[in-house]
Design an enzyme around this catalytic site. Sequence first.
Site, PDB file in Angstrom:
ATOM      1  N   ARG A 271     -26.636  19.765  39.065  1.00  0.00           N
ATOM      2  CA  ARG A 271     -25.647  18.564  39.116  1.00  0.00           C
ATOM      3  C   ARG A 271     -24.262  19.426  39.120  1.00  0.00           C
ATOM      4  O   ARG A 271     -24.262  20.534  39.089  1.00  0.00           O
ATOM      5  CB  ARG A 271     -25.852  17.647  38.035  1.00  0.00           C
ATOM      6  CG  ARG A 271     -26.108  18.174  36.680  1.00  0.00           C
ATOM      7  CD  ARG A 271     -25.430  19.060  35.884  1.00  0.00           C
ATOM      8  NE  ARG A 271     -23.926  18.676  35.798  1.00  0.00           N
ATOM      9  CZ  ARG A 271     -22.852  19.447  35.630  1.00  0.00           C
ATOM     10  NH1 ARG A 271     -23.092  20.857  35.422  1.00  0.00           N
ATOM     11  NH2 ARG A 271     -21.588  19.183  35.670  1.00  0.00           N
TER      12      ARG A 271
ATOM     13  N   ALA B 172     -20.440  18.816  41.612  1.00  0.00           N
ATOM     14  CA  ALA B 172     -20.200  18.706  42.836  1.00  0.00           C
ATOM     15  C   ALA B 172     -20.604  19.888  43.737  1.00  0.00           C
ATOM     16  O   ALA B 172     -21.240  19.730  44.902  1.00  0.00           O
ATOM     17  CB  ALA B 172     -18.818  18.277  42.948  1.00  0.00           C
TER      18      ALA B 172
ATOM     19  N   ARG C   7     -26.835  11.049  45.802  1.00  0.00           N
ATOM     20  CA  ARG C   7     -25.644  10.838  44.861  1.00  0.00           C
ATOM     21  C   ARG C   7     -24.257  10.611  45.559  1.00  0.00           C
ATOM     22  O   ARG C   7     -23.821  11.587  46.416  1.00  0.00           O
ATOM     23  CB  ARG C   7     -25.435  12.244  43.947  1.00  0.00           C
ATOM     24  CG  ARG C   7     -26.432  12.470  42.972  1.00  0.00           C
ATOM     25  CD  ARG C   7     -26.225  13.036  41.754  1.00  0.00           C
ATOM     26  NE  ARG C   7     -25.189  12.439  40.901  1.00  0.00           N
ATOM     27  CZ  ARG C   7     -24.881  12.979  39.759  1.00  0.00           C
ATOM     28  NH1 ARG C   7     -24.942  14.292  39.692  1.00  0.00           N
ATOM     29  NH2 ARG C   7     -24.151  12.309  39.179  1.00  0.00           N
TER      30      ARG C   7
ATOM     31  N   ASP D 237     -14.989  15.659  41.764  1.00  0.00           N
ATOM     32  CA  ASP D 237     -16.145  14.949  42.705  1.00  0.00           C
ATOM     33  C   ASP D 237     -15.600  14.600  44.124  1.00  0.00           C
ATOM     34  O   ASP D 237     -16.630  14.815  44.948  1.00  0.00           O
ATOM     35  CB  ASP D 237     -17.015  13.976  42.075  1.00  0.00           C
ATOM     36  CG  ASP D 237     -17.582  14.695  40.724  1.00  0.00           C
ATOM     37  OD1 ASP D 237     -17.249  14.662  39.790  1.00  0.00           O
ATOM     38  OD2 ASP D 237     -18.789  15.033  41.131  1.00  0.00           O
TER      39      ASP D 237
ATOM     40  N   ASN E 102     -13.725  12.025  39.074  1.00  0.00           N
ATOM     41  CA  ASN E 102     -14.443  13.046  38.383  1.00  0.00           C
ATOM     42  C   ASN E 102     -15.085  12.207  37.179  1.00  0.00           C
ATOM     43  O   ASN E 102     -14.868  11.088  37.220  1.00  0.00           O
ATOM     44  CB  ASN E 102     -13.400  13.835  37.741  1.00  0.00           C
ATOM     45  CG  ASN E 102     -13.885  15.347  36.940  1.00  0.00           C
ATOM     46  OD1 ASN E 102     -14.856  15.714  37.464  1.00  0.00           O
ATOM     47  ND2 ASN E 102     -13.703  15.637  35.765  1.00  0.00           N
ATOM     48  N   LYS E 103     -15.855  13.005  36.533  1.00  0.00           N
ATOM     49  CA  LYS E 103     -16.797  12.491  35.270  1.00  0.00           C
ATOM     50  C   LYS E 103     -16.049  11.211  34.551  1.00  0.00           C
ATOM     51  O   LYS E 103     -14.717  11.213  34.254  1.00  0.00           O
ATOM     52  CB  LYS E 103     -17.207  13.509  34.428  1.00  0.00           C
ATOM     53  CG  LYS E 103     -18.085  13.166  33.383  1.00  0.00           C
ATOM     54  CD  LYS E 103     -19.162  12.458  33.646  1.00  0.00           C
ATOM     55  CE  LYS E 103     -19.875  12.991  34.978  1.00  0.00           C
ATOM     56  NZ  LYS E 103     -21.020  12.150  35.526  1.00  0.00           N
TER      57      LYS E 103
HETATM   58  O1  MRU Z   1     -22.609  13.884  37.009  1.00  0.00           O
HETATM   59  P1  MRU Z   1     -22.494  15.308  36.952  1.00  0.00           P
HETATM   60  O2  MRU Z   1     -22.670  16.150  35.998  1.00  0.00           O
HETATM   61  O3  MRU Z   1     -22.798  15.798  38.376  1.00  0.00           O
HETATM   62  O4  MRU Z   1     -20.772  15.352  37.245  1.00  0.00           O
HETATM   63  C1  MRU Z   1     -19.994  16.415  37.150  1.00  0.00           C
HETATM   64  C2  MRU Z   1     -18.562  16.378  37.161  1.00  0.00           C
HETATM   65  O5  MRU Z   1     -18.113  15.345  37.109  1.00  0.00           O
HETATM   66  C3  MRU Z   1     -17.789  17.768  37.443  1.00  0.00           C
HETATM   67  O6  MRU Z   1     -16.644  17.632  36.564  1.00  0.00           O
HETATM   68  C4  MRU Z   1     -17.365  17.781  38.971  1.00  0.00           C
HETATM   69  O7  MRU Z   1     -18.475  17.521  39.714  1.00  0.00           O
HETATM   70  C5  MRU Z   1     -16.820  19.112  39.223  1.00  0.00           C
HETATM   71  S1  MRU Z   1     -17.995  20.448  38.842  1.00  0.00           S
HETATM   72  C6  MRU Z   1     -17.242  22.041  39.378  1.00  0.00           C
END
Ligand code: MRU
Length: 349
Positions: free
Chosen positions: A50, A52, A93, A241, A251-252
């Site tokens: 997981r 991005a 995703r 993301d 982002n998350k």
């Molecule tokens: O759901 P995830 O764990 O894939 O979400 C990850 C994030 O939101 C990260 O902050 C984002 O992908 C950047 S990773 C360098």
Amino acid sequence: MALNSTIKPIELIGTKVILIDQTILPNEYKKVEITNYKDMAKAIKEMIVRGAPAIGIAGAHGIALAAMEFINYDKNQFFQSLRQTADYLISQRPTAVNLAWAVEQLYEYALKLKDLPIKEIVANVVSQSKKMELEDIKINKKIGDFGAEIVPKGATILTHCNAGALATVGYGTALGVVRSAFAKDQTIKVFADETRPRLQGAKLTTWELIQDNIPVTLITDGMSGYFMQKGMIDMVIVGADRIAANGDTANKIGTYNLAIVAKFHKIPFYVAAPLSTIDINIASGEEILIEEREQNEVTYINGKAICAKGVNIINPAFDVTYNNLITGIITEKGILRPNYSISIKQAKL
Ligand code: MRU
């Protein structure tokens, strides 16, 4: 100062892709072998891999595995099946644009070789995928080095989710900045949000920072305002993301709340991301499709229900932070500043 970290969450070796299983960290450290594109799609969906940039490279490797699986097809069948595989991988995703970006890059690369014998196309696609894997680490190191320049001495950096080595091929984006800053100044510290519901901050960010002996304090998501109010946070750095052409950033889930509280307290809020995370095909964050995940991510912790049966649940995995809350976007070409519509356009040239 050299760091210990050799965390490699994704590695294409011969005909296999080796992933660190991120669903069981930090209690167990186990690698899984992926040998076909269907298992790769499942690993992306179930978040064994997981983050991005990591799912981008996982998607590309999914195409490489598929190309190897289709090696005895005739040309038409080969390209038709590869196209279907690309769509299938991308659909796992929807928010992180890196997945579509990397899969399409590799598919387009294969198409350009269409006049070669299939065996040669496959060999080239596999080695191109490996190149993309190695390139990701180089990009992160550049992001880290640009970002380190704006980290004040002794700073306490708040981060959300995991934008580290585990979320990329290695080194990380937001945590890449932390790593580069720490290499110069061992007095910096990190506060990591736990990041409900999947707990990437608690489970992954703390684990990987501890590998590198970088001081990290775990806080629950609701505590960030408290520590900002107390003057204990100097800057926020998060990953991304998908970034729209105007700088709005997905982002998350929970990132938007952080950005608003940071703005209120005049704390700089930075996004660290490779240029491949910027989707210039969308004008603003309103166009970003937000992934909705299963309800049991919210209702269960470690297999145990934490709420009354029958409660309503909505579980968006990401949110969008408006560009006017973002102090800068740290990329491999330098730090982009507002007006993002202009700085992004220039960086993407
Ligand atoms: O759901 P995830 O764990 O894939 O979400 C990850 C994030 O939101 C990260 O902050 C984002 O992908 C950047 S990773 C360098």
